[in-house]
Design a protein around this motif. Structure first.
Motif, PDB file in Angstrom:
ATOM      1  N   MET A 119       0.929  -1.199  -0.136  1.00  0.00           N
ATOM      2  CA  MET A 119       0.501   0.404  -0.058  1.00  0.00           C
ATOM      3  C   MET A 119       0.537   1.597  -0.297  1.00  0.00           C
ATOM      4  SD  MET A 119      -3.183  -0.910   2.835  1.00  0.00           S
ATOM      5  CE  MET A 119      -4.202  -2.849   2.558  1.00  0.00           C
ATOM      6  N   TRP A 120       0.321   2.593  -0.269  1.00  0.00           N
ATOM      7  CA  TRP A 120       0.767   3.567  -0.228  1.00  0.00           C
ATOM      8  C   TRP A 120       1.770   4.026   1.058  1.00  0.00           C
ATOM      9  CZ3 TRP A 120      -4.041   4.709  -2.678  1.00  0.00           C
ATOM     10  CH2 TRP A 120      -3.670   4.158  -4.390  1.00  0.00           C
ATOM     11  N   GLY A 121       3.341   4.660   1.064  1.00  0.00           N
ATOM     12  CA  GLY A 121       2.863   4.895   2.861  1.00  0.00           C
ATOM     13  C   GLY A 121       1.981   5.732   3.241  1.00  0.00           C
ATOM     14  N   TRP A 122       1.334   6.483   2.451  1.00  0.00           N
ATOM     15  CA  TRP A 122       0.381   6.971   3.801  1.00  0.00           C
ATOM     16  C   TRP A 122      -0.495   6.397   4.348  1.00  0.00           C
ATOM     17  CZ3 TRP A 122      -4.271   7.989   3.224  1.00  0.00           C
ATOM     18  CH2 TRP A 122      -4.847   7.573   1.703  1.00  0.00           C
ATOM     19  N   LEU A 123      -1.158   5.702   3.632  1.00  0.00           N
ATOM     20  CA  LEU A 123      -1.815   4.606   4.134  1.00  0.00           C
ATOM     21  C   LEU A 123      -1.597   3.703   5.079  1.00  0.00           C
ATOM     22  CD1 LEU A 123      -4.586   3.923   3.412  1.00  0.00           C
ATOM     23  CD2 LEU A 123      -4.208   2.864   1.705  1.00  0.00           C
ATOM     24  N   GLN A 124      -0.012   3.268   5.088  1.00  0.00           N
ATOM     25  CA  GLN A 124       0.535   2.120   5.807  1.00  0.00           C
ATOM     26  C   GLN A 124       0.409   2.990   7.426  1.00  0.00           C
ATOM     27  OE1 GLN A 124       4.108   0.907   4.358  1.00  0.00           O
ATOM     28  NE2 GLN A 124       3.235   0.595   2.856  1.00  0.00           N
ATOM     29  N   ALA A 125       0.675   4.272   7.374  1.00  0.00           N
ATOM     30  CA  ALA A 125       0.679   5.153   8.646  1.00  0.00           C
ATOM     31  C   ALA A 125      -0.375   5.143   8.652  1.00  0.00           C
ATOM     32  CB  ALA A 125       1.328   6.028   8.341  1.00  0.00           C
ATOM     33  N   VAL A 126      -1.750   5.494   8.296  1.00  0.00           N
ATOM     34  CA  VAL A 126      -2.954   5.255   8.652  1.00  0.00           C
ATOM     35  C   VAL A 126      -3.442   3.795   9.029  1.00  0.00           C
ATOM     36  CG1 VAL A 126      -5.842   5.287   8.341  1.00  0.00           C
ATOM     37  CG2 VAL A 126      -3.688   7.303   7.494  1.00  0.00           C
ATOM     38  N   ALA A 127      -3.091   3.149   8.942  1.00  0.00           N
ATOM     39  CA  ALA A 127      -3.288   1.289   8.914  1.00  0.00           C
ATOM     40  C   ALA A 127      -2.494   1.218  10.548  1.00  0.00           C
ATOM     41  CB  ALA A 127      -3.461   0.498   8.130  1.00  0.00           C
ATOM     42  N   GLN A 128      -1.862   1.772  10.623  1.00  0.00           N
ATOM     43  CA  GLN A 128      -1.166   1.442  11.461  1.00  0.00           C
ATOM     44  C   GLN A 128      -1.148   2.158  12.921  1.00  0.00           C
ATOM     45  OE1 GLN A 128       3.555  -0.021  11.467  1.00  0.00           O
ATOM     46  NE2 GLN A 128       3.339   1.333   9.425  1.00  0.00           N
ATOM     47  N   VAL A 129      -2.477   2.884  12.798  1.00  0.00           N
ATOM     48  CA  VAL A 129      -3.138   3.721  14.375  1.00  0.00           C
ATOM     49  C   VAL A 129      -3.976   2.974  14.226  1.00  0.00           C
ATOM     50  CG1 VAL A 129      -4.490   6.044  14.360  1.00  0.00           C
ATOM     51  CG2 VAL A 129      -2.513   6.235  13.478  1.00  0.00           C
ATOM     52  N   PHE A 130      -5.130   2.274  13.993  1.00  0.00           N
ATOM     53  CA  PHE A 130      -5.938   0.879  14.131  1.00  0.00           C
ATOM     54  C   PHE A 130      -5.535  -0.027  14.546  1.00  0.00           C
ATOM     55  CE2 PHE A 130      -7.947   4.542  10.776  1.00  0.00           C
ATOM     56  CZ  PHE A 130      -8.711   4.207  11.646  1.00  0.00           C
ATOM     57  N   PRO A 131      -6.141  -0.863  15.600  1.00  0.00           N
ATOM     58  CA  PRO A 131      -6.018  -2.022  16.082  1.00  0.00           C
ATOM     59  C   PRO A 131      -5.855  -3.049  15.018  1.00  0.00           C
ATOM     60  CG  PRO A 131      -8.121  -1.114  17.273  1.00  0.00           C
ATOM     61  CD  PRO A 131      -7.893  -0.256  16.450  1.00  0.00           C
ATOM     62  N   VAL A 132      -6.214  -2.917  14.440  1.00  0.00           N
ATOM     63  CA  VAL A 132      -7.151  -4.336  13.570  1.00  0.00           C
ATOM     64  C   VAL A 132      -5.349  -4.902  12.569  1.00  0.00           C
ATOM     65  CG1 VAL A 132      -8.286  -5.230  11.450  1.00  0.00           C
ATOM     66  CG2 VAL A 132      -9.660  -3.795  13.127  1.00  0.00           C
ATOM     67  N   TYR A 133      -4.790  -3.830  12.448  1.00  0.00           N
ATOM     68  CA  TYR A 133      -3.798  -4.096  12.621  1.00  0.00           C
ATOM     69  C   TYR A 133      -2.470  -4.813  13.048  1.00  0.00           C
ATOM     70  CZ  TYR A 133       1.415  -3.644  11.188  1.00  0.00           C
ATOM     71  OH  TYR A 133       3.103  -4.078  10.675  1.00  0.00           O
ATOM     72  N   TRP A 134      -3.288  -3.974  14.020  1.00  0.00           N
ATOM     73  CA  TRP A 134      -2.366  -4.866  15.015  1.00  0.00           C
ATOM     74  C   TRP A 134      -2.632  -6.588  15.814  1.00  0.00           C
ATOM     75  CZ3 TRP A 134       2.734  -2.793  15.467  1.00  0.00           C
ATOM     76  CH2 TRP A 134       2.735  -0.938  15.153  1.00  0.00           C
ATOM     77  N   LEU A 135      -3.969  -5.945  16.119  1.00  0.00           N
ATOM     78  CA  LEU A 135      -4.485  -7.983  15.635  1.00  0.00           C
ATOM     79  C   LEU A 135      -4.054  -9.094  14.691  1.00  0.00           C
ATOM     80  CD1 LEU A 135      -6.332  -9.494  17.379  1.00  0.00           C
ATOM     81  CD2 LEU A 135      -8.004  -8.668  15.721  1.00  0.00           C
ATOM     82  N   GLY A 136      -4.096  -8.486  13.571  1.00  0.00           N
ATOM     83  CA  GLY A 136      -4.096  -9.754  12.809  1.00  0.00           C
ATOM     84  C   GLY A 136      -1.633  -9.658  12.929  1.00  0.00           C
ATOM     85  N   LEU A 137      -1.398  -8.645  13.049  1.00  0.00           N
ATOM     86  CA  LEU A 137       0.261  -8.700  13.191  1.00  0.00           C
ATOM     87  C   LEU A 137       0.345  -9.272  14.357  1.00  0.00           C
ATOM     88  CD1 LEU A 137       2.972  -8.350  12.778  1.00  0.00           C
ATOM     89  CD2 LEU A 137       2.896  -5.991  13.506  1.00  0.00           C
ATOM     90  N   GLY A 138      -0.378  -9.640  15.731  1.00  0.00           N
ATOM     91  CA  GLY A 138       0.251 -10.118  16.589  1.00  0.00           C
ATOM     92  C   GLY A 138      -0.461 -11.929  16.352  1.00  0.00           C
ATOM     93  N   LEU A 139      -1.280 -11.969  16.009  1.00  0.00           N
ATOM     94  CA  LEU A 139      -1.399 -13.319  15.448  1.00  0.00           C
ATOM     95  C   LEU A 139      -1.075 -13.689  13.766  1.00  0.00           C
ATOM     96  CD1 LEU A 139      -5.879 -13.246  15.182  1.00  0.00           C
ATOM     97  CD2 LEU A 139      -4.066 -14.101  16.229  1.00  0.00           C
ATOM     98  N   ARG A 140      -0.109 -13.270  13.098  1.00  0.00           N
ATOM     99  CA  ARG A 140       0.572 -13.802  12.402  1.00  0.00           C
ATOM    100  C   ARG A 140       2.019 -14.458  13.034  1.00  0.00           C
ATOM    101  NH1 ARG A 140      -1.137 -10.256   9.466  1.00  0.00           N
ATOM    102  NH2 ARG A 140       0.043  -8.274   9.552  1.00  0.00           N
ATOM    103  N   SER A 141       2.462 -13.798  14.417  1.00  0.00           N
ATOM    104  CA  SER A 141       3.527 -13.746  15.335  1.00  0.00           C
ATOM    105  C   SER A 141       3.322 -14.996  15.359  1.00  0.00           C
ATOM    106  CB  SER A 141       3.863 -12.735  16.269  1.00  0.00           C
ATOM    107  OG  SER A 141       2.881 -12.558  16.994  1.00  0.00           O
ATOM    108  N   ALA A 142       1.704 -15.725  16.290  1.00  0.00           N
ATOM    109  CA  ALA A 142       1.993 -16.938  16.637  1.00  0.00           C
ATOM    110  C   ALA A 142       1.639 -17.955  15.584  1.00  0.00           C
ATOM    111  CB  ALA A 142       0.601 -16.828  17.034  1.00  0.00           C
ATOM    112  N   VAL A 143       1.463 -18.409  14.393  1.00  0.00           N
ATOM    113  CA  VAL A 143       1.501 -18.964  14.009  1.00  0.00           C
ATOM    114  C   VAL A 143       2.589 -19.463  12.886  1.00  0.00           C
ATOM    115  CG1 VAL A 143       0.006 -19.669  12.001  1.00  0.00           C
ATOM    116  CG2 VAL A 143      -1.154 -19.166  13.277  1.00  0.00           C
ATOM    117  N   LEU A 144       2.757 -18.396  12.893  1.00  0.00           N
ATOM    118  CA  LEU A 144       4.368 -17.983  11.624  1.00  0.00           C
ATOM    119  C   LEU A 144       5.767 -17.828  11.944  1.00  0.00           C
ATOM    120  CD1 LEU A 144       3.081 -15.308   8.898  1.00  0.00           C
ATOM    121  CD2 LEU A 144       2.592 -17.678   8.800  1.00  0.00           C
TER     122      LEU A 144
END
Length: 294
Positions: A208-233
């Motif tokens: 995604m575009w850089g500014w959209l990446q920054a916006v996404a990382q403000v919200f909890p859904v990105y971090w929820l997905g990242l945490g689940l990937r850290s458990a599975v991968l």
């Protein structure tokens, strides 16, 4: 002479209201899992999600040796958790406001505390079978799903709990603000669809575009997905993430911050909703619903 001070509510009354809320949430959860309608929804979720992973079982993520189901499963779980624990309270509060349930709670001492407790318990528990009907078949069908062993399962459970704690209060807030059940989809569904769409759940954030990446990382859904990937991968897969690491500490901090702020914002919003609730509003909502049906 100073005005008399109203006596504080007895702690025992508050505890009793919370206990009633816990019991109500548990009872409604049991009724939910026994409901043919909810059972059909769980079955539909399992068939669609696991079927999608099964059809792509032989695929590998480009540039890695990881199978597609292994990489996609955390995203599926994150999306289900986000929709379930956010939209559940939105629709439930909107419906209870229109059918007069909230007005009845308001008329009972500490009734709103019991009501909120029951809603939190119900929707937190309801997310569990929705995730299990996808996770358990996937674990049985696909080899090496959680490559970090028992520790990975513990991380997965911890991230799910923390993610639900971060999202549930905000579902209550939106549910208290929506004007009607007919508008709950617009007020709740559209925002959560946008947030999930930009949070790297279905499309890697790096694409995604850089500014959209920054916006996404403000919200909890990105971090929820990242945490689940850290458990599975496996650990090596962290190189595919933004920053080249799982950022576990940041994940906990961001989800915890959303939880704390939500718990601070939700009570005054819910109290305001309760103060404005009246019999005339309930009747007006029913009349509007009948007009909408017609």
């Amino acid at each position: 002479m100073s005005a008399p001070v109203a006596p504080a509510a007895p702690a025992g009354a508050t505890r009793h209201a919370v206990r009633l809320g816990l019991r109500r949430g548990w009872t409604e959860f049991l009724l939910s899992v026994r409901s043919p309608q909810d059972q059909g929804f769980y079955l539909f979720t399992a068939v669609v999600s696991v079927g999608y992973l099964w059809l792509n079982r032989d695929g590998e993520v480009e540039g890695t040796t990881l199978s597609f189901p292994t990489v996609a499963l955390p995203s599926v779980l994150a999306a289900l958790a986000a929709f379930g624990v956010f939209m559940g309270p939105v629709f439930a509060l909107a419906m209870e406001r229109e059918d007069g349930t909230l007005l009845r709670h308001k008329a009972v001492p500490h009734g709103m505390q019991g009501c909120v407790t029951g809603q939190l318990v119900l929707h937190a528990l309801s997310a569990v079978p929705q995730l299990l009907v996808v996770l358990v078949p996937s674990w049985l069908l696909f080899d090496g799903l959680v490559r970090t062993g028992a520790g990975g399962w513990l991380v997965l459970a911890g991230v799910v709990v923390l993610g639900m704690a971060a999202l549930l209060p905000w579902g209550m807030v939106v549910g208290a603000l929506v004007p009607s059940t007919q508008k709950a989809g617009t007020w709740g569904m559209l925002p959560v669809l946008v947030v999930v769409g930009i949070s790297g759940v279905f499309v890697p954030l790096q694409q995604m575009w850089g500014w959209l990446q920054a916006v996404a990382q403000v919200f909890p859904v990105y971090w929820l997905g990242l945490g689940l990937r850290s458990a599975v991968l496996p650990d090596a897969a962290a190189a595919l993430e933004v920053g080249g690491s799982w950022r576990t500490g940041t994940t906990v901090a961001v989800l915890g911050a959303w939880c704390v702020v939500g718990l601070l914002v939700a009570p005054p919003v819910l109290r305001r909703m309760a103060r404005r609730q009246s019999g005339s509003q309930v009747q007006a909502a029913r009349d509007a619903a009948l007009q909408w049906v017609r």
